[in-house]
Design a protein around this motif. Sequence first.
Motif, short mmCIF file in Angstrom:
data_model
loop_
_atom_site.label_atom_id
_atom_site.label_comp_id
_atom_site.label_asym_id
_atom_site.label_seq_id
_atom_site.Cartn_x
_atom_site.Cartn_y
_atom_site.Cartn_z
N THR A 1 0.82 -1.18 0.06
CA THR A 1 0.16 0.01 -0.10
C THR A 1 0.93 1.21 0.01
O THR A 1 0.57 2.00 -0.66
CB THR A 1 -0.99 0.19 1.27
OG1 THR A 1 -2.00 -1.25 1.14
CG2 THR A 1 -1.72 1.30 1.54
N THR B 1 1.23 4.09 -3.26
CA THR B 1 1.03 5.58 -2.63
C THR B 1 2.08 6.44 -3.12
O THR B 1 1.93 7.35 -3.67
CB THR B 1 0.63 5.65 -1.21
OG1 THR B 1 -0.60 4.93 -0.78
CG2 THR B 1 0.42 6.98 -0.81
N SER C 1 -6.91 3.05 -2.79
CA SER C 1 -6.12 1.71 -3.38
C SER C 1 -6.69 0.33 -2.75
O SER C 1 -6.25 -0.61 -3.16
CB SER C 1 -4.63 2.11 -2.98
OG SER C 1 -4.32 2.02 -1.57
N SER C 2 -7.32 0.64 -1.77
CA SER C 2 -7.82 -0.82 -1.21
C SER C 2 -8.74 -1.39 -2.31
O SER C 2 -8.80 -2.66 -2.17
CB SER C 2 -8.91 -0.24 -0.01
OG SER C 2 -9.89 0.75 -0.57
N SER D 1 -7.22 -4.75 -4.38
CA SER D 1 -7.37 -6.00 -4.02
C SER D 1 -8.36 -6.77 -5.09
O SER D 1 -8.17 -7.89 -5.22
CB SER D 1 -7.91 -6.37 -2.84
OG SER D 1 -9.39 -5.59 -2.59
N GLU E 1 -2.46 -5.58 -1.72
CA GLU E 1 -2.14 -4.42 -0.71
C GLU E 1 -2.84 -4.97 0.64
O GLU E 1 -2.99 -6.10 0.91
CB GLU E 1 -2.59 -3.20 -1.37
CG GLU E 1 -3.86 -3.35 -2.10
CD GLU E 1 -5.01 -3.51 -1.37
OE1 GLU E 1 -5.39 -2.61 -0.42
OE2 GLU E 1 -5.73 -4.64 -1.29
N TYR F 1 -5.01 1.42 8.36
CA TYR F 1 -5.39 2.49 7.35
C TYR F 1 -5.61 3.63 8.00
O TYR F 1 -4.95 4.86 7.64
CB TYR F 1 -6.59 2.25 6.66
CG TYR F 1 -6.68 1.10 5.28
CD1 TYR F 1 -5.89 1.67 4.23
CD2 TYR F 1 -7.26 -0.08 5.29
CE1 TYR F 1 -5.69 0.89 3.15
CE2 TYR F 1 -7.08 -0.67 4.19
CZ TYR F 1 -6.46 -0.40 2.98
OH TYR F 1 -6.26 -1.23 1.83
#
Length: 224
Positions: free
Chosen positions: A24, A28, A162-163, A166, A172, A198
């Motif tokens: 992650t 980023t 960005s989750s 998956s 991530e 997170y």
Amino acid sequence: MAYTFDFSSLWDYAPVLVHGVATTVGLTVAGTVLGVGIGIAGAAARSSASRPLRLAVGAYVELIRNTPFLVQLFFIFFGLPSLGVRMPEWAAAILAMVINLGAYSTEIIRAGIDATPKGQVEAGASLGMTGPQIFRYIILGPAMGKIWPALSSQIVIVMLGSSVCSQIATEELSFAANFIQSRNFRPFEAYFLATGLYLALAVGVRWILARMGDRMFMKGTARA
């Protein structure tokens, strides 16, 4: 039936969580560096005298800002192979994040550029500075200082977004949580920990960006 909480089982999956957090963070960082770079170029193009260039960049910005990030990600990973363009899941995730942040940062940075007094530009020209020098030293620097808090918030939003990566098997943090709960059948514990991670990442990234703003721009104008 009462539910018995058991967070101890998560320790067995610590390497999976660490890998998820690291992925992650990597997504980023790559998305931010390249996305902000596109944003600066896009903002310069939106402020240029070339109407076709302004329209082209404007179309890109409107397309990305008015479509879901998940659809953009699926188009890159599942759609482009139909045209012969294939890439691994991590590359598709980075590309989607770069394109998405690039569009939003274009508008954010352009707002800062538009707020630059014309007198400063004229003063730079009177000193014999070239167009690129005026843009870099007179326009871009002060503009970035003005919009840094807003840009920092957008970077955090992209990081949290960005989750959904998956969904294309990018390993991530959300992928790690999904993997863990599918093995230990402890979804509450797995997603509770992922939520906390997170939150920690968001606070940490915002703090780092605020400190970067303090170093790069006038103290006190860039604190998020």
